[in-house]
Design an enzyme around this catalytic site. Structure first.
Site, short mmCIF file in Angstrom:
data_model
loop_
_atom_site.label_atom_id
_atom_site.label_comp_id
_atom_site.label_asym_id
_atom_site.label_seq_id
_atom_site.Cartn_x
_atom_site.Cartn_y
_atom_site.Cartn_z
N SER A 181 15.97 5.93 -5.41
CA SER A 181 14.99 5.38 -6.37
C SER A 181 15.11 6.08 -7.72
CB SER A 181 13.58 5.57 -5.83
OG SER A 181 13.48 4.95 -4.58
N TRP A 206 0.81 -1.22 0.00
CA TRP A 206 0.00 0.00 0.00
C TRP A 206 0.85 1.27 0.00
CZ3 TRP A 206 1.91 2.44 4.11
CH2 TRP A 206 2.42 1.66 5.15
N ASN A 207 2.16 1.16 0.26
CA ASN A 207 2.90 2.42 0.51
C ASN A 207 3.20 3.22 -0.75
OD1 ASN A 207 4.87 0.59 -0.26
ND2 ASN A 207 6.40 1.39 1.15
N ARG A 265 10.39 11.12 3.14
CA ARG A 265 9.66 10.88 1.89
C ARG A 265 8.55 9.89 2.23
NH1 ARG A 265 11.66 6.96 -2.03
NH2 ARG A 265 10.44 7.12 -3.93
N GLU A 275 11.45 -2.50 11.12
CA GLU A 275 11.11 -1.39 10.23
C GLU A 275 10.13 -0.49 10.96
OE1 GLU A 275 9.54 -3.24 6.68
OE2 GLU A 275 10.50 -1.71 5.47
N GLU A 311 14.41 -4.45 -9.65
CA GLU A 311 13.36 -3.80 -10.44
C GLU A 311 13.91 -2.47 -10.94
OE1 GLU A 311 9.85 -3.77 -7.83
OE2 GLU A 311 9.13 -5.44 -9.04
N CYS A 331 10.13 1.53 2.10
CA CYS A 331 11.10 0.47 2.41
C CYS A 331 12.51 1.04 2.42
CB CYS A 331 10.99 -0.65 1.40
SG CYS A 331 11.12 -0.04 -0.28
N GLU A 337 10.85 -8.09 -3.47
CA GLU A 337 11.28 -6.77 -2.96
C GLU A 337 10.70 -6.65 -1.57
OE1 GLU A 337 13.26 -4.66 -4.41
OE2 GLU A 337 13.30 -5.38 -6.46
N LEU A 338 11.56 -6.88 -0.56
CA LEU A 338 11.02 -7.05 0.80
C LEU A 338 11.39 -5.88 1.71
CD1 LEU A 338 11.76 -10.88 0.95
CD2 LEU A 338 9.74 -9.71 0.08
N ARG A 344 6.19 -0.45 -11.68
CA ARG A 344 7.55 -1.00 -11.66
C ARG A 344 7.54 -2.49 -12.02
NH1 ARG A 344 11.28 0.21 -6.39
NH2 ARG A 344 10.46 -1.73 -5.57
N LYS A 367 -2.37 -8.14 -7.92
CA LYS A 367 -3.17 -8.19 -6.68
C LYS A 367 -2.67 -7.02 -5.82
CE LYS A 367 -3.43 -9.07 -2.91
NZ LYS A 367 -3.72 -8.01 -1.94
N GLY A 396 6.63 -6.28 -0.60
CA GLY A 396 5.91 -6.22 0.67
C GLY A 396 6.83 -6.66 1.79
P1 NAP Z 1 2.50 -6.95 3.32
O1 NAP Z 1 1.62 -7.05 4.49
O2 NAP Z 1 3.55 -7.95 3.14
O3 NAP Z 1 1.52 -6.92 2.06
C1 NAP Z 1 1.99 -6.77 0.75
C2 NAP Z 1 1.00 -7.39 -0.20
O4 NAP Z 1 0.91 -8.79 0.05
C3 NAP Z 1 -0.41 -6.86 -0.09
O5 NAP Z 1 -1.00 -6.83 -1.36
C4 NAP Z 1 -1.08 -7.90 0.79
O6 NAP Z 1 -2.48 -7.96 0.63
C5 NAP Z 1 -0.44 -9.15 0.26
N1 NAP Z 1 -0.47 -10.28 1.19
C6 NAP Z 1 -0.56 -10.28 2.55
N2 NAP Z 1 -0.53 -11.54 3.03
C7 NAP Z 1 -0.40 -12.35 1.95
C8 NAP Z 1 -0.30 -13.77 1.79
N3 NAP Z 1 -0.32 -14.60 2.83
N4 NAP Z 1 -0.18 -14.26 0.55
C9 NAP Z 1 -0.15 -13.44 -0.51
N5 NAP Z 1 -0.25 -12.09 -0.44
C10 NAP Z 1 -0.36 -11.56 0.78
O7 NAP Z 1 3.24 -5.56 3.24
P2 NAP Z 1 2.62 -4.10 3.38
O8 NAP Z 1 2.36 -3.86 4.82
O9 NAP Z 1 1.50 -3.90 2.41
O10 NAP Z 1 3.83 -3.21 2.86
C11 NAP Z 1 4.84 -2.79 3.66
C12 NAP Z 1 6.07 -3.65 3.46
O11 NAP Z 1 6.46 -3.60 2.09
C13 NAP Z 1 7.26 -3.16 4.23
O12 NAP Z 1 7.94 -4.23 4.81
C14 NAP Z 1 8.13 -2.50 3.15
O13 NAP Z 1 9.49 -2.45 3.46
C15 NAP Z 1 7.86 -3.37 1.99
N6 NAP Z 1 8.20 -2.68 0.74
C16 NAP Z 1 9.32 -3.08 0.07
C17 NAP Z 1 9.68 -2.44 -1.10
C18 NAP Z 1 10.91 -2.87 -1.86
O14 NAP Z 1 11.02 -2.49 -3.01
N7 NAP Z 1 11.82 -3.64 -1.28
C19 NAP Z 1 8.91 -1.39 -1.58
C20 NAP Z 1 7.78 -1.00 -0.87
C21 NAP Z 1 7.44 -1.67 0.30
P3 NAP Z 1 -3.45 -7.29 1.73
O15 NAP Z 1 -3.23 -5.84 1.63
O16 NAP Z 1 -4.79 -7.71 1.31
O17 NAP Z 1 -3.04 -7.84 3.06
#
Ligand code: NAP
Length: 473
Positions: free
Chosen positions: A437, A146-147, A274, A377, A454, A280, A246-247, A155, A170, A224
């Site tokens: 970025s 969502w961020n 930012r 984080e 990416e 992330c 990308e975690l 991307r 998704k 995520g």
């Molecule tokens: P998240 O909870 O891991 O969710 C990411 C995505 O995965 C959402 O679409 C979520 O859907 C889905 N999801 C959740 N549980 C799942 C499962 N069991 N199986 C499949 N999909 C599932 O992360 P977030 O809170 O949205 O985002 C924040 C995280 O993203 C942070 O850790 C951040 O560092 C990371 N991030 C990394 C990068 C990078 O490039 N490295 C860039 C941006 C963000 P729902 O919304 O429906 O739960």
């Protein structure tokens, strides 16, 4: 505003729906169709049916469609930024920055689509030629957070389409509206039916897992948390599905005493604030050489305290609310634990009353080395500062994490800057820069921050397989 599923080029309604909230008030913004496992099956059917024709579409045509998508996004940047800000909460200025960044992935991959180069070499024995061609991986499942609801989608979609793959996106349940708006833009740009499908769902786990079990799905690209990334890696293992991950991050921001202090403070504000800290790449731990630590802390606190906090959609806002209540709870807990462990609050540090998911810009000093705020984080507007005495100590502290996405270094000594950059265990380093970025650069992490890259030339390789043909001619 589009609120239905986008499958096979059509808007598909669903009886089950879920609410998207406005983070500034907690009120309902929209009711969005809740994709089911059956809908996921239909989306894979559509993507699989479209794959052959899309992969055979001349690269120039694919390129021109992506270019049109870039132009449409650019023309509608204000409208899209408002939508991003509405559902995510980020300040409009950040949302505009994101939309520009997001559109650039379509422009960049419009340019890369015609450059899926292979190679021809003579085998060392001289007996034959080694011909390598690049072919699209196939149907891809893309899962985004969502961020950055616009940029994390483009991307992935940009390079996938450039490579000739078809996709099912998704999006995160907190921010599906931007993804649906992008589907409409891509369709208008000329993306054929079934090439891009968008499937919002509250049952993310079930829906994504069902798609990964489908043998027609050949790739999952996920952005995520590391926690969910691990689950998807395990699921992908069953059918040996190609993965890009990308975690999470835990970026150190290292400031040496020989740095230009004012530039370091400007860089710190960008790296930390930012997106209100919800990135992330956000600086998560500040390591400052002890001789300049009080000057740096005072400078950072003054800049943080001067930020205007308010609803993201108000044009004067510099820091919007966080995305949801859980995120505020987590930030609050981390700050409280740091303070109980001996940290001092220089500015901010307490959660405000009232509606909306707000947390004030906060600076902490004297943070204990074992404080959870240095390990996890933060994903909010909080800067914990720790001091160091030597280069060796700075590198050791910076690398003391299971994450390895990005690190920032400020120094006036270029040789030291490069030496430290090489020693840091991170996929990316900002050397005298608070922002890394760039759609033209390979973005990604090492250690538990991910696998793959990416952006840049590397970004499209993630969606291509190399096929080797041994030829006698
Ligand atoms: P998240 O909870 O891991 O969710 C990411 C995505 O995965 C959402 O679409 C979520 O859907 C889905 N999801 C959740 N549980 C799942 C499962 N069991 N199986 C499949 N999909 C599932 O992360 P977030 O809170 O949205 O985002 C924040 C995280 O993203 C942070 O850790 C951040 O560092 C990371 N991030 C990394 C990068 C990078 O490039 N490295 C860039 C941006 C963000 P729902 O919304 O429906 O739960």
């Amino acid at each position: 505003m589009e609120t239905d599923l986008f499958i096979g080029g059509k808007w598909v309604s669903s009886e089950a729906r879920f609410d998207v909230l406005d983070p500034a008030t907690g009120d309902v913004l929209a009711s969005v169709a809740d994709g089911s496992v059956a809908d996921a099956g239909a989306a894979v059917d559509a993507a699989a049916a479209a794959l052959h024709a899309w992969s055979k579409t001349p690269p120039r045509e694919r390129s021109e469609i992506l270019r049109r998508a870039f132009e449409l996004m650019t023309d509608r940047a204000d409208e899209l930024a408002k939508l991003v800000s509405l559902e995510n909460g980020k300040a409009l200025v950040d949302a505009k920055g994101e939309v520009t960044y997001a559109a650039e992935f379509f422009r960049w991959y419009a340019e890369e689509a015609v450059r899926a180069e292979g190679q021809v070499t003579i085998a060392p024995s001289g007996a034959n030629r080694i011909v390598v061609v690049r072919q699209p991986v196939g149907v891809c499942v893309l899962v985004t957070p969502w961020n950055f609801p616009a940029a994390m989608a483009t991307r992935k979609i940009g390079p996938a389409l450039a490579a000739g793959c078809t996709v099912i996106l998704k999006p995160a349940s907190d921010t599906p509206l931007t993804a649906l708006a992008m589907a409409a833009i891509l369709a208008e740009a000329g993306v054929p039916e079934g090439v891009v499908n968008v499937l919002p769902s509250r049952s993310s786990g079930q829906v994504v897992s069902a798609m990964l079990k489908d043998p027609r799905v050949r790739k999952v690209s996920f952005t995520g948390s590391t926690e969910v990334g691990r689950i998807l890696l395990a699921q992908a293992a069953e059918n040996v599905v190609n993965t890009s991950m990308e975690l999470g991050g835990n970026a150190p921001f290292v400031v040496f005493a020989d740095a230009d202090l004012s530039a370091a403070l400007d860089g710190a504000m960008i790296a930390k604030m930012r997106n209100g800290g919800e990135a992330c790449t956000a600086a998560n731990r500040f390591y400052v050489e002890s001789s300049i630590a009080s000057e740096f802390s005072a400078g950072l606190a003054a800049r943080m305290a001067a930020l205007r906090v308010g609803p993201g959609t108000d044009p004067s806002t510099q820091v919007g609310p966080l995305v949801n209540e859980d995120t505020v709870d987590k930030v609050d807990k981390l700050v409280t634990a740091a303070v109980s462990g001996g940290a001092s609050v220089v500015t901010g540090g307490s959660r405000p009353d009232g509606p909306g998911f707000y947390y004030p810009p906060t600076v902490l000093t004297g943070v204990a080395p074992d404080a959870p705020i240095l390990r996890e984080e933060i994903f909010g507007p909080v800067a914990p500062i720790v001091t160091f005495e030597s280069e060796e100590e700075a590198v050791r502290l910076a690398n003391d994490t299971e994450f390895g996405l990005v690190a920032y270094v400020y120094t006036g000594d270029l040789a030291r800057g490069l030496r430290v950059s090489e020693a840091l265990e991170a996929g990316m380093v900002g050397l005298n820069r608070g922002l890394v970025s760039d759609p033209a650069a390979p973005f990604g992490g090492v250690k538990q921050s991910g696998i793959g890259r990416e952006g840049g030339h590397e970004g499209m390789l993630e969606y291509l397989e190399s096929k080797y043909i041994a030829v006698t001619w």
